[in-house]
Motif scaffolding. Structure first.
Motif, PDB file in Angstrom:
ATOM      1  N   GLN A  48      -4.740  -0.524   7.825  1.00 53.71           N
ATOM      2  CA  GLN A  48      -5.192  -1.567   6.917  1.00 53.71           C
ATOM      3  C   GLN A  48      -6.345  -2.352   7.546  1.00 53.71           C
ATOM      4  N   TYR A  76       1.392   3.905   1.736  1.00 57.80           N
ATOM      5  CA  TYR A  76       2.146   4.417   2.893  1.00 57.80           C
ATOM      6  C   TYR A  76       3.376   3.577   3.192  1.00 57.80           C
ATOM      7  N   LEU A  77       3.491   2.407   2.572  1.00 54.34           N
ATOM      8  CA  LEU A  77       4.657   1.544   2.795  1.00 54.34           C
ATOM      9  C   LEU A  77       5.666   1.610   1.652  1.00 54.34           C
ATOM     10  N   LEU A 108       0.840  -1.195   0.000  1.00 52.23           N
ATOM     11  CA  LEU A 108       0.000   0.000   0.000  1.00 52.23           C
ATOM     12  C   LEU A 108       0.884   1.256   0.000  1.00 52.23           C
ATOM     13  N   HIS A 132       4.766   2.057   9.235  1.00 57.01           N
ATOM     14  CA  HIS A 132       3.652   1.226   9.699  1.00 57.01           C
ATOM     15  C   HIS A 132       3.344   1.499  11.171  1.00 57.01           C
ATOM     16  N   PHE A 180      -6.926   0.587   2.684  1.00 57.49           N
ATOM     17  CA  PHE A 180      -6.381   1.519   3.671  1.00 57.49           C
ATOM     18  C   PHE A 180      -7.353   2.667   3.895  1.00 57.49           C
ATOM     19  N   LEU A 200      -1.405  -2.016  16.040  1.00 61.87           N
ATOM     20  CA  LEU A 200      -1.939  -0.703  15.666  1.00 61.87           C
ATOM     21  C   LEU A 200      -3.419  -0.550  16.034  1.00 61.87           C
TER      22      LEU A 200
END
Lengths: 401, 401
Positions: free
Chosen positions: B170, A277-278, A275, A317, B181, B242
């Motif tokens: 996620q 953001y990674l 994704l 993350h 996401f 998270l």
């Protein structure tokens, strides 16, 4: 290039200059130090003596004020140390602040805020799966979508050299009706690489992969001691707890990111594409080679370059839900394991769940750790011009509980 | 019995005297305070003014020095405060140090060292199992042998009143091929009771159930905010990360164990009989009644007395592997849920996994939290002579990310 008499092939050359905290016999005050060759520069004293602007950051006996100061200060300190150790005009002033490395006692270099442990070696995850569930040959379904992690116990992160007391706890032998209590029979290590956060982040705000070097100060080695029998019985459904929380050892010298420029490599290709953001535009794989010694005997050399998830991805993350960073946060890679048998980062894997004892010299074998065993993990990385950057060992002996 | 004008049935009578940290408008310095009636005694100022021996413990703007001082000092401070507030000769001296409760801003009362979250309500564990695995009606096999727990993120434990930013992350919708996401769609609360450690323990040494009151200072309320969709996707095999780490809110006033003598009850019968290290001779069940309000409307009243594992058992388990305690360690009970529908401690249970929306006034319903929702958790316990000991709310509103 230096007025110092540096040993050939020293792990602590002028391109390394890691930071730690030490004291010497008869003078228990803790000072910030930089190992160079077979000596340690007393940076607290050197900075005070040269009236460096950053000297007040080095007086607290821990690295945290320096960590919090941020990249411009980190560069300034590093450049000053290099200048001091290369310009002959500083030699007379600095020489009194050099202490033989063999004479120092190192301490935990920083106050640990939160400790997070990842699980980012694909080979380790595959091995662990195969050992615990022989019919399962696949990774967990989320594994290639996110770097799996859990929070560990910050209060039991200890300095290299601190003896590790064999933990007691519940374990349930296969087929037994009820758990029994006693010392762990499957005490293990995990050879890991740790990242030390310097600059805090804002609560409620994610840190992007691109901001990795604006927050992370440097790198150390971590031995994430693990009691496999305790862990197996307790871990469902909320993950490892007492199987890990008795001790986590860290190496004494924190290698700044600036010393690892020549170690940076592309990580492995990631499929599926992660994704947004990674995703990362910079190479942040690190070509470190770890070495695990058990009672002085090299038992494994895990390669770090093949880790699936890189440190900037782990940091992104860790914060994507808005969790904030504090100075002194430590996040570790998870067990580093390569594809070869002699690249496995835990005894669990080296002995394949205890079923295949591995050999030590003198006709000895091991599955898990025995009382009195001493484990040392070291690492090195490419420096400029064919030199090597050394990490210094994280070492500890097991003592009975 | 007091020269103060105390409101009838106040939650903060002379048998309560909890501790917190506050400031007032125009004077941002943080002081230690004790709410009494509808006022707060500025304990930092009162102790300085009376030249109390313990006054230096109260000057740092956090409770940690007091927490570290241990039971004899805790008793001395409590007895002094009671004396000051009952003996008329102190009235003139103390009156200037009383501030209206409505005018103070409360802060995080202590620097959190490690944060551990248990899972000790049997009804909650049964409900969670039934909601996530409708064909499973049993507890995990280890559940009645040990109090299951995991480490949370200490750095995101926040004061009551701090807005909670809806976390992103996620989540994988049922049947989808890959995760997506975005902001959590299943943002939840967990109403819990927290225990605050004062006196550290020795590394490598277990703390017995009998030594509970030698280490634990007092009790607060905890809202362990949870993003159920993030948690569901990430949690295997290493537990929640998270889904929990974005925020954990705690109530402002720490009620000392000494104020809860009348709340102590026997916990439920434990079958099977726990292992030796988990046995207790003293009653440490606590007859607290929690109240959860959503936008001012009472939605649940979970009873704490029926928790399966007591706090001394949790503490003994947490340390049985030799893990040491630090001043400021916080361990929480896990979601407190009773057998009745209006005793459930999370929206997950109140809405039965989102499948059964529950009613709010004005024809509104909820499954999980919407932006702008405000959650307040309070609690009370029996005091002497039919009085009640109040905890003060942990309250926060959800804001969009």
């Amino acid at each position: 290039m230096t007025w110092l008499d540096l040993p050939e092939n020293t792990p602590f050359g002028l391109d390394n200059l890691p930071y730690g905290v030490f004291s010497v016999a008869g003078a228990p005050e803790r000072r910030v130090g930089v190992p160079v060759g077979d000596q340690v520069l007393d940076l607290t004293a050197a900075a005070a003596g040269t009236a460096a602007a950053f000297a007040p950051l080095l007086t607290g006996g821990v690295l945290n004020p320096l960590l919090a100061a941020g990249p411009p200060t980190w560069r300034e300190v590093r450049e000053s140390v290099r200048e001091w150790l290369t310009e002959p005009r500083y030699a007379d002033q600095l020489r009194p602040h050099l202490v033989p490395l063999a004479e120092v006692t190192t301490h935990l270099a920083f106050d640990v805020a939160d400790y997070v442990d990842f699980y980012s070696s694909e080979q380790h995850a595959l091995n662990a799966g195969a050992i615990f569930r022989p019919d399962a040959t696949e990774l967990p379904p989320n594994w290639k979508h996110l770097p799996i992690a859990y929070h560990g116990r910050a209060g039991t992160v200890v300095a290299s050299g601190t003896p590790v007391v064999r933990p007691h706890g519940q374990r349930k032998p296969r087929g037994a009706d009820a758990p029994t209590f006693g010392p762990s029979r499957r005490l293990d290590i995990e050879a890991e690489v740790g990242f030390v956060v310097g600059v805090p982040s804002t609560p409620g705000t994610a840190v992007s992969t691109e901001d990795f070097a604006a927050h992370v100060f440097g790198v150390c080695l971590v031995n994430d001691w693990s009691a496999r029998d305790l862990q197996a019985w307790e871990s469902q459904p909320l993950g490892p707890f007492l199987g890990k929380s008795f001790a986590t050892s860290v190496s004494p010298w924190i290698v700044p990111l600036a010393a690892l420029e020549h170690a940076r490599v592309a990580g492995p290709r990631q499929d599926p594409v992660p994704l947004d953001y990674l995703r990362t535009s910079e190479k942040w794989g690190l070509d470190l080679t770890l070495e695990i010694r058990l009672n002085g005997h090299l038992v494994s050399s895990p390669p770090f370059a093949t880790q699936y998830w890189t440190a900037p991805q782990q940091l992104a993350h860790l914060t994507v839900n808005g969790a904030s960073l504090r100075t002194g946060d430590l996040f570790a890679s998870g067990t580093v394991t390569g594809p070869e048998r002699d690249q496995r980062g835990s005894l669990l894997e080296l002995s394949w769940g205890g079923r295949e004892p591995f050999a030590l010299p003198g006709g000895l074998t091991r599955t898990f750790l025995e009382d009195g065993d001493e484990v040392a993990i070291s690492a090195s990385a490419p420096g400029p011009g064919g030199t090597r950057i050394g990490f210094g060992e994280v070492r500890a002996a097991v003592v009975p509980g």
